[in-house]
Every structure is written in C-alpha cells, then in structure tokens.
Design a protein around this motif. Sequence first.
Motif, PDB file in Angstrom:
ATOM      1  N   UNK A   1      26.654  23.922  -6.486  1.00 34.49           N
ATOM      2  CA  UNK A   1      26.889  24.627  -7.747  1.00 34.49           C
ATOM      3  C   UNK A   1      27.988  25.663  -7.592  1.00 34.49           C
ATOM      4  N   UNK A   2      28.018  26.347  -6.447  1.00 34.37           N
ATOM      5  CA  UNK A   2      29.035  27.365  -6.212  1.00 34.37           C
ATOM      6  C   UNK A   2      30.429  26.744  -6.154  1.00 34.37           C
ATOM      7  N   UNK A   3      30.558  25.609  -5.469  1.00 33.62           N
ATOM      8  CA  UNK A   3      31.858  24.941  -5.382  1.00 33.62           C
ATOM      9  C   UNK A   3      32.331  24.483  -6.761  1.00 33.62           C
ATOM     10  N   UNK A   4      31.400  23.944  -7.551  1.00 34.09           N
ATOM     11  CA  UNK A   4      31.771  23.517  -8.906  1.00 34.09           C
ATOM     12  C   UNK A   4      32.194  24.681  -9.769  1.00 34.09           C
ATOM     13  N   UNK A   5      31.483  25.807  -9.637  1.00 34.19           N
ATOM     14  CA  UNK A   5      31.848  26.994 -10.422  1.00 34.19           C
ATOM     15  C   UNK A   5      33.222  27.511 -10.010  1.00 34.19           C
ATOM     16  N   UNK A   6      33.476  27.590  -8.706  1.00 32.90           N
ATOM     17  CA  UNK A   6      34.758  28.104  -8.238  1.00 32.90           C
ATOM     18  C   UNK A   6      35.916  27.271  -8.772  1.00 32.90           C
ATOM     19  N   UNK A   7      35.744  25.946  -8.776  1.00 30.01           N
ATOM     20  CA  UNK A   7      36.814  25.073  -9.250  1.00 30.01           C
ATOM     21  C   UNK A   7      37.032  25.219 -10.752  1.00 30.01           C
ATOM     22  N   UNK A   8      35.958  25.164 -11.531  1.00 31.55           N
ATOM     23  CA  UNK A   8      36.107  25.237 -12.987  1.00 31.55           C
ATOM     24  C   UNK A   8      36.543  26.618 -13.436  1.00 31.55           C
ATOM     25  N   UNK A   9      35.981  27.649 -12.823  1.00 31.25           N
ATOM     26  CA  UNK A   9      36.347  29.006 -13.205  1.00 31.25           C
ATOM     27  C   UNK A   9      37.808  29.303 -12.887  1.00 31.25           C
TER      28      UNK A   9
ATOM     29  N   UNK B   1      27.440  38.055 -13.023  1.00 26.72           N
ATOM     30  CA  UNK B   1      27.044  37.128 -14.087  1.00 26.72           C
ATOM     31  C   UNK B   1      26.699  35.751 -13.552  1.00 26.72           C
ATOM     32  N   UNK B   2      26.528  35.656 -12.250  1.00 31.33           N
ATOM     33  CA  UNK B   2      26.346  34.345 -11.633  1.00 31.33           C
ATOM     34  C   UNK B   2      25.136  33.586 -12.123  1.00 31.33           C
ATOM     35  N   UNK B   3      24.053  34.302 -12.426  1.00 24.41           N
ATOM     36  CA  UNK B   3      22.837  33.634 -12.903  1.00 24.41           C
ATOM     37  C   UNK B   3      23.092  32.996 -14.265  1.00 24.41           C
ATOM     38  N   UNK B   4      23.651  33.758 -15.195  1.00 23.47           N
ATOM     39  CA  UNK B   4      23.911  33.227 -16.532  1.00 23.47           C
ATOM     40  C   UNK B   4      24.984  32.169 -16.552  1.00 23.47           C
ATOM     41  N   UNK B   5      25.920  32.242 -15.619  1.00 18.80           N
ATOM     42  CA  UNK B   5      27.014  31.272 -15.569  1.00 18.80           C
ATOM     43  C   UNK B   5      26.689  30.081 -14.665  1.00 18.80           C
ATOM     44  N   UNK B   6      25.504  30.063 -14.088  1.00 21.55           N
ATOM     45  CA  UNK B   6      25.079  28.977 -13.185  1.00 21.55           C
ATOM     46  C   UNK B   6      26.081  28.791 -12.049  1.00 21.55           C
ATOM     47  N   UNK B   7      26.455  29.932 -11.448  1.00 21.04           N
ATOM     48  CA  UNK B   7      27.473  29.907 -10.397  1.00 21.04           C
ATOM     49  C   UNK B   7      26.935  29.453  -9.055  1.00 21.04           C
ATOM     50  N   UNK B   8      25.620  29.408  -8.902  1.00 22.08           N
ATOM     51  CA  UNK B   8      25.049  28.986  -7.629  1.00 22.08           C
ATOM     52  C   UNK B   8      24.851  30.117  -6.645  1.00 22.08           C
ATOM     53  N   UNK B   9      25.219  31.338  -7.037  1.00 25.67           N
ATOM     54  CA  UNK B   9      25.051  32.499  -6.159  1.00 25.67           C
ATOM     55  C   UNK B   9      25.253  33.747  -6.995  1.00 25.67           C
ATOM     56  N   UNK B  10      24.439  34.747  -6.815  1.00 24.09           N
ATOM     57  CA  UNK B  10      24.568  35.953  -7.616  1.00 24.09           C
ATOM     58  C   UNK B  10      23.742  37.080  -7.010  1.00 24.09           C
ATOM     59  N   UNK B  11      24.005  38.304  -7.477  1.00 23.43           N
ATOM     60  CA  UNK B  11      23.221  39.458  -7.049  1.00 23.43           C
ATOM     61  C   UNK B  11      21.881  39.407  -7.767  1.00 23.43           C
ATOM     62  N   UNK B  12      20.830  39.248  -6.999  1.00 20.10           N
ATOM     63  CA  UNK B  12      19.490  39.098  -7.567  1.00 20.10           C
ATOM     64  C   UNK B  12      18.883  40.452  -7.918  1.00 20.10           C
ATOM     65  N   UNK B  13      19.129  41.448  -7.086  1.00 20.50           N
ATOM     66  CA  UNK B  13      18.642  42.803  -7.336  1.00 20.50           C
ATOM     67  C   UNK B  13      19.786  43.787  -7.036  1.00 20.50           C
ATOM     68  N   UNK B  14      19.992  44.715  -7.956  1.00 19.32           N
ATOM     69  CA  UNK B  14      21.054  45.703  -7.766  1.00 19.32           C
ATOM     70  C   UNK B  14      22.331  45.355  -8.493  1.00 19.32           C
ATOM     71  N   UNK B  15      22.247  44.549  -9.570  1.00 19.79           N
ATOM     72  CA  UNK B  15      23.457  44.178 -10.302  1.00 19.79           C
ATOM     73  C   UNK B  15      24.139  45.410 -10.897  1.00 19.79           C
ATOM     74  N   UNK B  16      23.336  46.401 -11.322  1.00 21.35           N
ATOM     75  CA  UNK B  16      23.917  47.623 -11.859  1.00 21.35           C
ATOM     76  C   UNK B  16      24.717  48.365 -10.796  1.00 21.35           C
ATOM     77  N   UNK B  17      24.195  48.398  -9.581  1.00 22.47           N
ATOM     78  CA  UNK B  17      24.922  49.025  -8.473  1.00 22.47           C
ATOM     79  C   UNK B  17      26.192  48.258  -8.162  1.00 22.47           C
ATOM     80  N   UNK B  18      26.106  46.926  -8.205  1.00 21.93           N
ATOM     81  CA  UNK B  18      27.289  46.102  -7.947  1.00 21.93           C
ATOM     82  C   UNK B  18      28.381  46.400  -8.971  1.00 21.93           C
TER      83      UNK B  18
END
Length: 316
Positions: free
Chosen positions: A125-133, A253-270
């Motif tokens: 999923x991450x590879x597909x997101x990187x290419x399309x994005x 935004x990785x969760x909503x964008x189905x990027x295959x990887x994202x900050x699970x906790x601490x998105x506000x800090x990120x």
Amino acid sequence: MAGSHVGGSGASGAGALGRALAGGLVMATALGVGTGLGPALADAVGASGLVARLVPAALVTALALSLVALAHRGRPFRRLGFGGPGASAVAFLAGATVTAMAAALVLGAATAGGLLRWSDPDPGALAGFLASNAVVALLLEALPEETTLRGYAWMSLRSRFGGKGTALATTAVFLLVPGVSTVVAAGAARLVGRDAGPIGVAPGGQDPVDYLVLIVVFGLTLVAARTALARAPLWTSIGVHLTFLTVNRIALEGDGRHAGWYVEHGAGTAGLLVPVYLLLVAGVFALWGRRIRRRRREGAAHAVDLPRPGAVGAVR
C-alpha cells in the motif's frame, strides 16, 4: 549589486510587484478552476480512481503553465529557473534528499523519544501511495506552484528588488493563493451545477492561523531552496515541495489516504514538528547557497589576480 535592484523609478518597482501578483493570480486561478471543474470533467469522461484524481491535477498544470507562458511572452522557461535534463535531475534530487533527511531526523527523534507511535507499515500500500501521490501532487501543486511563484513571481521581483525583499514578497504572494483559489473553485463548481466548497484562507478543518504560519515557513523554505543552487534552481524547490507533501500526507493523513503507514498516536505533535524540519531544510540550503556564492567570489577574485598570457613579457 543588491542596491541596483532597489534603486530606480517607482513605476518599475510597481510593475515588478504587479507581475508578481499576476503570478499568484495565475496559480490561484489554475488551482481554483482545476479543483472546481476537474471533478465534473472526470465524471463526464467516466474516469475513476487514480485517473479521476489526475484529471484536475493535469488541468491545474496545463492552465498554470499556459498562462505563465503567455505572461512570460514566449521566453524560454529556462529563464524562470528550469535547466537541462542533467542539471534538473541533480537539483530535484538535492531538494528531495535534504527534505527527506530533515524530516527523518526530526520525526525520528520524536519517535525515539516516545512522542510519536507509528502503525505497522504495509509495503504494498505504501509503494502504491508513493507512486500515485508523486504524480498527482507534482501536477496539482508542486510543479505549477513553483513555476508561477518561485519561478515567475520571484523572477519578476528579483529583477527589481534585493534578495530579502524578494523572498518576503514572494512568500506574501504565496499566502494569497489558497484563499483566492477557494473563491475561484466555488465559482467554477457553480458553473457546472456542483456544490461549491468552503471559501476561506485555509483548507477545511484546519486552523487558519496555524495554516498561515506553516505557509510562511514553507514559503521561505522554498525560496531558500530555489536560491541555493545556480543550475536548474527551480527543480530544487520542486523537489522540496513534493517531498514535503509526501511526508506530511503519510505522517499526518496516512490513515485517511490509505497510505499504508501513518502516525498512530501523536499526530498533533507530528503536525507541530513540521515547521521544525522545514526550518532545518531552510538552514541547510541557506548555508549551501552561501558556500557556493563564496566559492564563486573567491574564484572570480583569483581569476582577476592571475597574470594575463604575455603580460610578463610585455612589462619586460
């Protein structure tokens, strides 16, 4: 030399400012028309998935580059900061690499300190997101924004003003683009009978003040990247721009964008760490550019000091 950009008639300064604003208006118009009419055009041709996302993006780039070419009066785009294929590739990689390393350093330190926790990566999923994005973000934002703002607007201002004034004015024009584009997008959507999106200085759901502060830091970082390297400098800022969008969309935004990887906790800090890594990028390019300019001056001084062929014999 800097003084030569500042002096002169007020009309010329006003003309430079007018051309810079025109560059911002071109970007706002292209972005608004693309996002307002693009989805309707995609529906009309039966596009879906990635193709449906590419239609508005391609429309933005086509409009922005066409209008800049018209404003630039047919002059080669190389004069805006583009270069040959070899120099462009090196400049793009420089921008992308510095930004990725700065983001990895800052976000990695926060992760090691327990401030961020990431999801388990899904490599496919991450590879597909990187290419399309990469394709969509390049056409929708990175290429047209750098061409119109750090290309046409910056060049117009730099022909008249000093480096600091040009950097600040280019960033000020950048601040105007998001809000104006929402007005254009709303009007374009209504023309084709679609619901108009929200009008405002920031994308829906984002705090306007936080967003504008981020745009200021981002804009100055892009100017620092654009002015660091002498060959194909616009591709350096395009590399920074595209990598910035990619990193943030994965981390925040990785969760909503189905990027295959994202900050699970601490998105506000990120989100708060984004300006930190941008300032690091700006610092690297500021130092890099200063070093290149110092070497250029030293080389020029050395060339002046060297005796001309035959000069010794002529003295004798």
